[in-house]
Design a protein around this motif. Structure first.
Motif, PDB file in Angstrom:
ATOM      1  N   TYR A  86       0.817  -1.210   0.000  1.00 21.52           N
ATOM      2  CA  TYR A  86       0.000   0.000   0.000  1.00 21.52           C
ATOM      3  C   TYR A  86       0.855   1.267   0.000  1.00 21.52           C
ATOM      4  CZ  TYR A  86      -2.888   3.638   2.175  1.00 21.52           C
ATOM      5  OH  TYR A  86      -3.504   4.815   2.475  1.00 21.52           O
ATOM      6  N   ASN A 105      -4.891   6.892  -2.593  1.00 23.54           N
ATOM      7  CA  ASN A 105      -5.324   5.979  -1.549  1.00 23.54           C
ATOM      8  C   ASN A 105      -6.413   5.039  -2.074  1.00 23.54           C
ATOM      9  OD1 ASN A 105      -5.565   5.106   1.311  1.00 23.54           O
ATOM     10  ND2 ASN A 105      -7.534   6.132   1.204  1.00 23.54           N
ATOM     11  N   THR A 108      -5.097   2.446  -4.511  1.00 22.17           N
ATOM     12  CA  THR A 108      -4.221   1.448  -3.903  1.00 22.17           C
ATOM     13  C   THR A 108      -5.005   0.375  -3.148  1.00 22.17           C
ATOM     14  OG1 THR A 108      -2.504   3.124  -3.726  1.00 22.17           O
ATOM     15  CG2 THR A 108      -2.272   1.211  -2.307  1.00 22.17           C
ATOM     16  N   ILE A 109      -6.115   0.747  -2.583  1.00 18.32           N
ATOM     17  CA  ILE A 109      -6.883  -0.164  -1.730  1.00 18.32           C
ATOM     18  C   ILE A 109      -7.302  -1.462  -2.437  1.00 18.32           C
ATOM     19  CG2 ILE A 109      -9.078  -0.396  -0.489  1.00 18.32           C
ATOM     20  CD1 ILE A 109      -8.550   2.508   0.516  1.00 18.32           C
ATOM     21  N   THR A 112      -4.478  -4.036  -2.429  1.00 14.03           N
ATOM     22  CA  THR A 112      -4.198  -4.633  -1.127  1.00 14.03           C
ATOM     23  C   THR A 112      -5.357  -5.499  -0.632  1.00 14.03           C
ATOM     24  OG1 THR A 112      -4.858  -2.580  -0.019  1.00 14.03           O
ATOM     25  CG2 THR A 112      -2.514  -2.878  -0.446  1.00 14.03           C
TER      26      THR A 112
END
Length: 129
Positions: A86, A105, A108-109, A112
């Motif tokens: 992340y 953000n 990226t989530i 992950t």
């Protein structure tokens, strides 16, 4: 085999985690003036703890062959690796590609989430039935 109901619950818990993560990231960065990388580490750790509790109590409640402490250690270990993935991606998107950190953000989530679901479904809460 992936249980559709579990996946939906995992996604719901993940959405709650995203809200916790993004809210804390914004508050820590904008109001407390913590550098966004440090703020992201804090916010993701708090969301990880929240996600563990909800996944353990709800998503994988029927797959608890390991003691709770061991499940938490597995979950935390996979999550730390997820945090590394992340943070690296957050940095690349924000500092190299100049994407606004809150958008970075959100980009990226999903990556992950795939890592975390796979590791936790098949190792942390492995169905031994």
């Amino acid at each position: 085999m992936i249980d559709r109901k579990q996946l939906i619950k995992f996604i719901i818990v993940g959405i709650i985690g995203v809200i916790v993560n993004a809210s804390l990231l914004y508050i820590l960065t904008e109001y407390i003036n913590i550098y966004y990388i440090y703020a992201s580490i804090i916010s993701i750790e708090i969301s990880i703890i929240s996600n563990f509790v909800w996944n353990d109590l709800w998503t994988f409640k029927d797959n608890r062959d390991k003691p709770k402490w061991k499940r938490f250690v597995y979950f935390q270990t996979f999550s730390i690796i997820g945090i590394c993935i992340y943070v690296i991606l957050l940095y690349i998107y924000t500092d190299i590609f100049h994407i606004y950190y809150l958008i970075s953000n959100l980009m990226t989530i999903p990556i992950t989430v795939l890592w975390n679901f796979g590791m936790n479904k098949f190792i942390t809460w492995k169905d031994n039935k």
